[in-house]
Design a protein around this motif. Structure first.
Motif, PDB file in Angstrom:
ATOM      1  N   CYS A  53     -37.861 -39.077 -61.204  1.00 23.70           N
ATOM      2  CA  CYS A  53     -38.168 -37.651 -61.255  1.00 23.70           C
ATOM      3  C   CYS A  53     -38.786 -37.216 -59.645  1.00 23.70           C
ATOM      4  N   ILE A  54     -39.995 -38.029 -59.734  1.00 24.29           N
ATOM      5  CA  ILE A  54     -40.887 -38.131 -58.330  1.00 24.29           C
ATOM      6  C   ILE A  54     -40.152 -38.397 -57.252  1.00 24.29           C
ATOM      7  N   ASP A  55     -39.256 -39.317 -57.019  1.00 20.68           N
ATOM      8  CA  ASP A  55     -38.396 -39.654 -56.018  1.00 20.68           C
ATOM      9  C   ASP A  55     -37.332 -38.452 -55.649  1.00 20.68           C
ATOM     10  N   ASP A  56     -36.915 -37.839 -56.616  1.00 24.53           N
ATOM     11  CA  ASP A  56     -35.936 -36.586 -56.586  1.00 24.53           C
ATOM     12  C   ASP A  56     -36.703 -35.581 -55.571  1.00 24.53           C
ATOM     13  N   TYR A  57     -38.075 -35.326 -55.949  1.00 22.56           N
ATOM     14  CA  TYR A  57     -38.600 -34.363 -55.506  1.00 22.56           C
ATOM     15  C   TYR A  57     -38.697 -34.696 -53.816  1.00 22.56           C
ATOM     16  N   ASN A  58     -39.267 -36.031 -53.772  1.00 16.11           N
ATOM     17  CA  ASN A  58     -39.863 -36.266 -52.491  1.00 16.11           C
ATOM     18  C   ASN A  58     -38.697 -36.690 -51.366  1.00 16.11           C
ATOM     19  N   ASN A  59     -37.486 -36.743 -51.972  1.00  8.85           N
ATOM     20  CA  ASN A  59     -36.239 -37.039 -51.404  1.00  8.85           C
ATOM     21  C   ASN A  59     -35.586 -35.744 -51.211  1.00  8.85           C
ATOM     22  N   ASN A  60     -35.766 -34.796 -51.470  1.00  8.78           N
ATOM     23  CA  ASN A  60     -35.055 -33.431 -51.465  1.00  8.78           C
ATOM     24  C   ASN A  60     -33.798 -33.287 -52.317  1.00  8.78           C
ATOM     25  N   MET A  61     -34.015 -34.060 -53.505  1.00 12.36           N
ATOM     26  CA  MET A  61     -32.429 -34.034 -54.290  1.00 12.36           C
ATOM     27  C   MET A  61     -32.451 -33.065 -55.188  1.00 12.36           C
ATOM     28  N   ILE A  62     -33.543 -32.165 -55.522  1.00  8.46           N
ATOM     29  CA  ILE A  62     -33.403 -31.317 -56.486  1.00  8.46           C
ATOM     30  C   ILE A  62     -31.997 -30.234 -56.766  1.00  8.46           C
ATOM     31  N   ALA A  63     -31.677 -29.997 -55.438  1.00  9.75           N
ATOM     32  CA  ALA A  63     -30.604 -29.088 -55.646  1.00  9.75           C
ATOM     33  C   ALA A  63     -29.139 -29.920 -56.126  1.00  9.75           C
ATOM     34  N   ASP A  64     -29.247 -31.016 -55.623  1.00  9.12           N
ATOM     35  CA  ASP A  64     -28.203 -32.008 -56.118  1.00  9.12           C
ATOM     36  C   ASP A  64     -28.308 -32.184 -57.521  1.00  9.12           C
ATOM     37  N   ARG A  65     -29.242 -32.376 -57.970  1.00 10.40           N
ATOM     38  CA  ARG A  65     -29.653 -32.661 -59.578  1.00 10.40           C
ATOM     39  C   ARG A  65     -29.173 -31.656 -60.464  1.00 10.40           C
ATOM     40  N   GLU A  66     -29.574 -30.335 -59.695  1.00  9.21           N
ATOM     41  CA  GLU A  66     -29.156 -29.082 -60.605  1.00  9.21           C
ATOM     42  C   GLU A  66     -27.669 -28.958 -60.509  1.00  9.21           C
ATOM     43  N   GLU A  67     -27.090 -29.330 -59.677  1.00 12.97           N
ATOM     44  CA  GLU A  67     -25.412 -29.109 -59.699  1.00 12.97           C
ATOM     45  C   GLU A  67     -24.944 -30.151 -60.428  1.00 12.97           C
ATOM     46  N   TYR A  68     -25.421 -31.249 -60.482  1.00 10.26           N
ATOM     47  CA  TYR A  68     -24.812 -32.305 -61.102  1.00 10.26           C
ATOM     48  C   TYR A  68     -25.012 -32.140 -62.722  1.00 10.26           C
ATOM     49  N   PHE A  69     -26.177 -31.722 -63.177  1.00  9.41           N
ATOM     50  CA  PHE A  69     -26.464 -31.703 -64.468  1.00  9.41           C
ATOM     51  C   PHE A  69     -26.376 -30.104 -64.997  1.00  9.41           C
ATOM     52  N   GLN A  70     -25.941 -29.244 -63.954  1.00 11.00           N
ATOM     53  CA  GLN A  70     -25.691 -27.920 -64.432  1.00 11.00           C
ATOM     54  C   GLN A  70     -26.969 -27.232 -65.433  1.00 11.00           C
ATOM     55  N   THR A  71     -28.505 -27.464 -64.592  1.00 10.75           N
ATOM     56  CA  THR A  71     -29.650 -26.998 -65.304  1.00 10.75           C
ATOM     57  C   THR A  71     -30.329 -26.392 -64.092  1.00 10.75           C
ATOM     58  N   ASP A  72     -31.369 -25.638 -64.525  1.00 11.15           N
ATOM     59  CA  ASP A  72     -32.280 -25.199 -63.733  1.00 11.15           C
ATOM     60  C   ASP A  72     -33.427 -26.022 -63.681  1.00 11.15           C
ATOM     61  N   ILE A  73     -33.861 -26.436 -62.389  1.00  7.54           N
ATOM     62  CA  ILE A  73     -34.940 -27.475 -62.229  1.00  7.54           C
ATOM     63  C   ILE A  73     -36.193 -26.671 -61.508  1.00  7.54           C
TER      64      ILE A  73
END
Length: 305
Positions: A53-73
């Motif tokens: 989770c921390i790596d995703d924030y620090n690597n600017n991956m949140i938008a990709d995770r939202e799209e992949y998991f179809q959820t709001d983060i």
């Protein structure tokens, strides 16, 4: 003679079975190949998931995770640039919550104002986003009320938030006064919609588009409201009709424009962090509202977070 031959043959069969058995593995209780034992503990899985989770924030991956998991983060608060990595669950403070459903809940103080809460509901070898959640918090006592830096945005929110919320209710057919009788058993003539003077689909669209971006409304609301096989509204004979709805509007926190924490303007797209309240009590969770500047003022490009 026959008896002796039978005994010799039986001996050979038994010896053969015994010799063969020396090279045959014992049968297992499973119907397939042996499964390696999972030697990683739940605590180790939890740590790995939070680190992801921390790596995703620090690597600017949140938008990709939202799209992949179809959820709001939740977005990283505007005044923070990164999350500190952890090497042990001991780096987080245990956080007790009423009616807790998470396997692990831990809090990390990020600075004198901000903290973050990590929740892992089911530790496993999968993704944090499928089995966890995150919440950013700020001490409400350290947020300036009616901060003069945000007057323009605050004034816009006082107008947009309540009216925009009302518009979405109307699109669902809520807060609409209908005739008691129905000619077809489905649709009732509309007498009034809230305290507006709306009596047509075009007027309802125009009302909603004062507060929300048209493309957002078309993508999320207009099909069900006007264009599906059984839309919420229809026009016939110069009159507006609506399906009688038994929906109830979901509870949402009340956003507090007086408590804007920070703002960022990127070519007319304004991101705001602010507080919300429940029953008049300020909550520590950092909320996000996005505005889009137009020639006529601000509108909401999408739903608030």
């Amino acid at each position: 003679m026959k008896k002796s031959i039978l005994i010799v043959a039986l001996s050979l069969v038994l010896c053969g079975c015994s010799a063969s058995g020396q090279n045959t593995p014992e049968p297992t209780a499973t119907n397939g190949p042996p499964v390696p034992k999972d030697e990683i503990t739940d605590e180790e899985k939890t740590l790995r998931m939070i680190q992801e989770c921390i790596d995703d924030y620090n690597n600017n991956m949140i938008a990709d995770r939202e799209e992949y998991f179809q959820t709001d983060i939740p977005s990283l608060p505007l005044e923070l640039s990164a999350l500190p990595q952890i090497t042990s669950l001991d780096d987080l403070e245990p956080y007790e919550e009423p009616y807790a459903t998470a396997f692990f809940t831990g809090l990390q103080q990020l600075d004198e104002r901000y903290s973050v809460i990590y929740r892992v509901y089911r530790p496993n070898n999968g993704s944090f986003w499928a089995n966890g959640s995150i919440e950013f918090r700020i001490d409400p006592e350290k947020v300036t009320k009616d901060d003069s830096r945000f007057t323009e945005y605050r004034d816009a929110l006082y107008w947009l938030l309540p009216n925009g919320s009302a518009a979405l209710k109307y699109l669902h057919g809520l807060d609409v006064e209908l005739a008691e009788d129905s000619t077809d058993g489905i649709y009732h003539e509309v007498f009034s919609i809230g305290d507006t003077d709306i009596h047509s689909i075009d007027a309802l669209r125009a009302y909603a588009e004062q507060f929300y971006d048209r493309s957002f409304l078309e993508a999320r609301y207009y099909t069900a409201s006007f264009y599906s096989s059984l839309p919420v509204y229809k026009e016939e004979g110069g009159k507006l009709y609506c399906i009688e709805s038994d929906l109830t509007y979901a509870f949402t926190p009340e956003y507090e424009p007086a408590y804007i924490i920070a703002a960022s303007d990127d070519n007319g797209i304004v991101t705001l962090n602010l507080l919300s309240s429940v029953m008049g009590s300020l909550q520590p969770q950092v909320r996000e509202v996005i505005l889009r500047r137009t020639e006529y003022g601000f509108i909401l490009p999408g739903e608030t977070q």
